[in-house]
Enzyme design. Structure first.
Site, PDB file in Angstrom:
ATOM      1  CD  GLU F  37       0.727 -10.311 -26.137  1.00  9.48           C
ATOM      2  OE1 GLU F  37       1.573  -9.994 -26.993  1.00  9.48           O
ATOM      3  OE2 GLU F  37      -0.172  -9.545 -25.757  1.00  9.48           O
ATOM      4  CG  HIS F  39       2.025 -13.444 -30.995  1.00  8.27           C
ATOM      5  ND1 HIS F  39       2.409 -13.124 -29.714  1.00  8.27           N
ATOM      6  CD2 HIS F  39       2.179 -12.286 -31.707  1.00  8.27           C
ATOM      7  CE1 HIS F  39       2.805 -11.851 -29.681  1.00  8.27           C
ATOM      8  NE2 HIS F  39       2.677 -11.328 -30.869  1.00  8.27           N
ATOM      9  CG  ASP F  48       5.100  -9.162 -29.309  1.00 10.05           C
ATOM     10  OD1 ASP F  48       4.709  -9.365 -30.477  1.00 10.05           O
ATOM     11  OD2 ASP F  48       4.326  -8.826 -28.386  1.00 10.05           O
ATOM     12  CG  HIS F 123       4.374  -6.653 -25.574  1.00 11.21           C
ATOM     13  ND1 HIS F 123       3.342  -7.443 -26.002  1.00 11.21           N
ATOM     14  CD2 HIS F 123       4.159  -6.419 -24.257  1.00 11.21           C
ATOM     15  CE1 HIS F 123       2.526  -7.693 -24.975  1.00 11.21           C
ATOM     16  NE2 HIS F 123       3.001  -7.083 -23.918  1.00 11.21           N
ATOM     17  CD  GLU F 125      -0.279  -5.301 -24.967  1.00  6.88           C
ATOM     18  OE1 GLU F 125       0.721  -5.393 -25.698  1.00  6.88           O
ATOM     19  OE2 GLU F 125      -1.347  -5.881 -25.199  1.00  6.88           O
ATOM     20  CG  HIS F 179      -1.719  -9.665 -30.932  1.00  9.30           C
ATOM     21  ND1 HIS F 179      -0.527  -9.441 -30.283  1.00  9.30           N
ATOM     22  CD2 HIS F 179      -2.115 -10.901 -30.556  1.00  9.30           C
ATOM     23  CE1 HIS F 179      -0.233 -10.487 -29.535  1.00  9.30           C
ATOM     24  NE2 HIS F 179      -1.177 -11.392 -29.682  1.00  9.30           N
ATOM     25  CD  GLU F 184       2.793  -9.343 -34.049  1.00 11.34           C
ATOM     26  OE1 GLU F 184       3.394  -8.622 -33.236  1.00 11.34           O
ATOM     27  OE2 GLU F 184       1.906 -10.164 -33.706  1.00 11.34           O
TER      28      GLU F 184
END
Lengths: 260, 260, 260, 260, 260, 260
Positions: F37, F39, F48, F123, F125, F179, F184
């Site tokens: 995904e 980032h 992630d 993650h 989701e 995010h 992160e």
């Protein structure tokens, strides 16, 4: 195709009471699986089911088994083993559909009381989805606290190497390319000559493929006729030899497997 | 069961080139669907598929159509229309499996170039899962920017009321109870007498059911033989009348439907 | 296993902006697929994914392609090609799960704008479920009015016959039996010697199987070690030769396939 | 529609502690199932669910049972029984979705400790997918080592033949055509007159269909109003008679079935 | 629960002709989604659906929209947001079932001609499966060459922070723990006081959970009553404030979203 | 990313015999799950999975556990927690696919003899589809007469509140918006600085979203960079603190959970 000599072994042609009585002897149940797939301009499209049925009928007869109606639709044709999905007439199932068919039928046969099944496959592309169907059925049966023994075989794996070598004079192109070619044509000539149009046999060069498969299928490497290897040398005599030697090997192997 | 007179209409018995050529005339494609289900001690378990095939073959012949291999496994037997899943031999599919079979086959037939299909159903319990398969296929075809016309019929809905009345003398018990009974026995006697064991015909009282269905199925109300209504009056002569009148009505209706 | 020399081709190690920019050149995207499966007492269970990744990385580097993270779980191990599901550690997916993984990833890659994908398979049993995933993705893409070109290959099909013959001195047992054996051991020695425990190499006789498969799997014919053919002759040198010759053949074939 | 007289039987209107306490008496649990489907210009589209709920509530009350929230979306409307999917407002589920709803709810009810469920169906098209949901739930329950008794009924099958004959004066058109017609209109007038617009009742001729069904549905034979048979003679008084006689018959049959 | 003031917006209570006519104005269609789940000894198990319906009805009324029948069964209860699946009465769906319900309904609504839908969710656990249902529907619609705009909201996300702060005096425990607690109890008191048994309100300590979730659910940390946070301070007055402020915020946000 | 210090805990890097031997001590098995995904322009898309793996490896090391290969593809990105599916590179699975992956792997791990699994999710989701996968696996295991204990955690839920408060000086924007942001980025700087392009860090304003989600996703509220909150203050030092404090809390919680 129902051959009269073996009709008395067909489960769909007997009553439920007859079936119930025969089950008492714990017979091996045979399930032939084929496809509806182009087999060149000279063979019928149901060829794989017809041959699987013929093998199953003969072996069942030797082993005093019973035979279920064949699955006549199979998994999608691949370029290198059946010419691919580009031919009109080839009528194929999604993998999950074929898997579900096998799982459902095995579940039912166990409910009847049978515990020994042989799936006789006549279409290269079916193999893995049959395997998955067996695995899903056995998992479910385990949940239900029972089990069964299932053999899955491609009938050509029993044909003796010596027979193949003598027929091809050392140039056997492999099972995949042998689609609608010498082996299948010979066996169909032996079994149902009226369904073979020898005059239509093409002069195509054999199929030729790279080390990989390409999608969408585009027909590259596939002879226009759909015949993947030379079939000119086919004969009913060879067909008889192929069938008899293959059946004999299957009978021997399954006798051993099921201690019959 | 392949009847010789109609074998030339079977797609699985012709080559892909022949099929391709015939498709040019936009023929109606027939797909018979049956079941493997107990039909009493006197009829073979493949009865529904055999009768659907026989009807389809005759109608296809009249309309110059083609015929696909029948689906020989159907949806789960219900007590009031087939005795239920308690009989050994009855070998049924999950609804989703039958639906997927129909969807897959329709998808392929459209790829071939066909646009007109008739599904001839011979097993009461199949109807709704066939319908769902057709709907899913049409939805997918719409996504692919194409379509087709599909007719789904239960063949008995064409049998003229006058024929039924004269045979039952006003006491027609309804299609559901007519399982393995007078109608099916008569038609099997007309088509394949060697598969009927009249001597085994039971003296059971007819099936009797409440207004509801109970699960798990427990066999209540189902005659021990699996024959749901009296079949003693069956005869080959009646079978011929039934087949001929039903086929004639189907031919007429489908001629109209497809403007043939 | 990420090899430093090829890390710059890994999509998961680059930012989305970098990926977006590289997509402008229409690169071939590589998706390696392996399994988590016993590979004898001397090789790590991730062997199939590690080797597929290594092949993909080298070929991608030659062709200026990009590489997706490998699928590290594969389809169920079969007795004759991986010893079967009886070993602890072998961690396999249902066929439908693997198929869905491939379908979903292809759908997404097309959304990104890529149109050329090579799936490099390192686990015999994956092949047909990968194929089905590709087919389902292409069907869906056709509904969405787009398409892509997907190549699926088993890397060993590119290994030159001459290399195999010289290594086996004419006794190549076939790809299936070559599980955890000479080929895989040699390549692992060449790539990741620290992951190979040569001392643990067994003296088992090779696997021996009938013409059919039996379910439930019972381990018959499978050496206790899980090594299906002799691996004693393995060496890093042979591994280098295998990798280099296979990569060279893949590069050549894919250059031709994608006109690079 | 929650009728005040029966609200105390609704599981969704009681607390979990009340429900738990009532379960100790092993009550029969009722699950009404309907549809969101056109019912002519004079009836609300939720008609099938409303009537199934009304029947279930009254029977539950007589038998001291409990009632689950109705399923208000059903299977796809068919031309001959609901006018088909061509009407705006008709909002239908795939067969697999309805089947999964039933399976999931039965699984949960068994976890609660209930063992007796009656599914009261008010939409012709639902029947087979409900049956499949019950079958899948029972299969799963068997795997979990438990079971339950499920009755599935279409409420109209309990309406006494004598009542129908007197209302239709011998010309009952059959359940399928009775869509949005005399029976449903009368019962809605009896239950919820404010939801019926008698002034909008059409003068359409009744539906007329061939022996087969055609897909894609094209509306042939379906009156433009969606009312499949004459409804002019509907009255609240008839509705009361229909409801009372049907409920009485259901109560009697289920008392017998569950030994209450 | 149908509130009389909003009944005229219920699609299931109007005829198809009325619905068709209203669709001409391109109204926003509201689909409330709840659950059948324990809500302590003082609230009814249908609480989530009742509240989602109430919110949807008020917002629809302000925006001149229409309302579909609520989904009254939701995804599996989790310990930290609903006490988990250990309570009798909680009746939950598999994720795939809920997803399919949403997908099917959206597909149909688009067929009717609607293009704007708001899904009003009242059950924490539903959120992701609703999202997946929307995504699958939109993918399919794209294949069919159309689209729609779907909003998915959890109604509590609109409750003004200032309202929460004043009610909890700065100690708002978070939405998850607010299960069957002050907020839901207050709103139910405002809407349907006859369904609330304040006397049964427990004195349990609030739920207390680690940073992770444990499966199988074992009830650890869940108060025996199923009420996850103190509800003693609930009042109808607070309920009115909550509903009015939440509805006002939703109306404002959706007016903006749909340019109404 | 395999960190050398923890490689000896990776199941895919050990032989089946080593794994078998270690299983005798009933170790906890860790399954990290991430995503591919976007980032932002400064972090790799595999972020992630990399972070979930790093957490799992450290915790496993403390608890003498084992680690499975990570799932590197996750559920569909949402606007408010990952920017949504509008970015090239984000490569997501259908919910059912992720659920099936988890179910299949758990089934297999139990077959090996393991009974304790921790799924470490990186993650947002993924959470609910992992939960569904666990539930389906446990249901199936119950059918097979066995069980296991599964913990599912999002690693950030263990980060001490005090650490977050000191880093954000009281302005923690919440996990969703974090995010590709401060947390992160800091952890990636601590673990793999060579994969972070600090120079590419954008100056975008943070993401801003209404109370609802809109589909099809249109990018509203999502910063063009895909970074949802300010990351400028990120540092390797902060990353070390985050990792160490989070791991310490996880170790403590899991020691307690598994009585280690």
């Amino acid at each position: 195709m129902i051959e009269a000599a073996y009709a008395h072994r067909r489960i769909d042609l007997m009553s439920w009471t007859t079936y119930r009585d025969r089950l008492a002897e714990d017979p091996v149940i045979f399930l032939p699986v084929g496809a509806l797939e182009q087999h060149g301009p000279h063979l019928p499209m149901g060829c794989d089911a017809i041959l699987a049925e013929a093998m199953a009928a003969r072996v069942a007869d030797e082993l005093d088994g019973l035979q279920l109606p064949a699955l006549r639709y199979g998994y999608k044709s691949q370029a290198r083993s059946g010419g691919g999905q580009i031919f009109p007439g080839t009528t194929s199932l999604d993998g999950a559909t074929l898997t579900a068919m096998v799982r459902d039928i095995l579940r039912e046969v166990v409910r009847h009381g049978a515990r020994r099944v042989v799936i006789v496959n006549g279409h290269v592309e079916n193999q893995w989805f049959l395997t998955e169907g067996i695995d899903l059925a056995l998992r479910e049966l385990a949940h239900a606290g029972t089990s069964m023994k299932v053999v899955r075989c491609e009938y050509w794996n029993y044909t003796p190497q010596s027979v193949l070598e003598s027929m091809f004079e050392g140039a056997f192109p492999g099972v995949d390319l042998e689609h609608a070619a010498l082996l299948e044509t010979s066996m169909m000539l032996a079994l149902h000559p009226q369904l073979v149009e020898l005059a239509a046999l093409p002069e195509d060069a054999p199929g030729a493929f790279p080390g990989h498969d390409v999608y969408p299928q585009d027909g590259r490497g596939v002879p226009a006729s759909g015949v993947l290897a030379p079939a000119r040398a086919a004969s009913a005599e060879k067909g008889v030899t192929l069938i008899e030697s293959t059946v004999a090997a299957m009978v021997k192997a399954l006798r051993c497997e099921f201690v019959l």
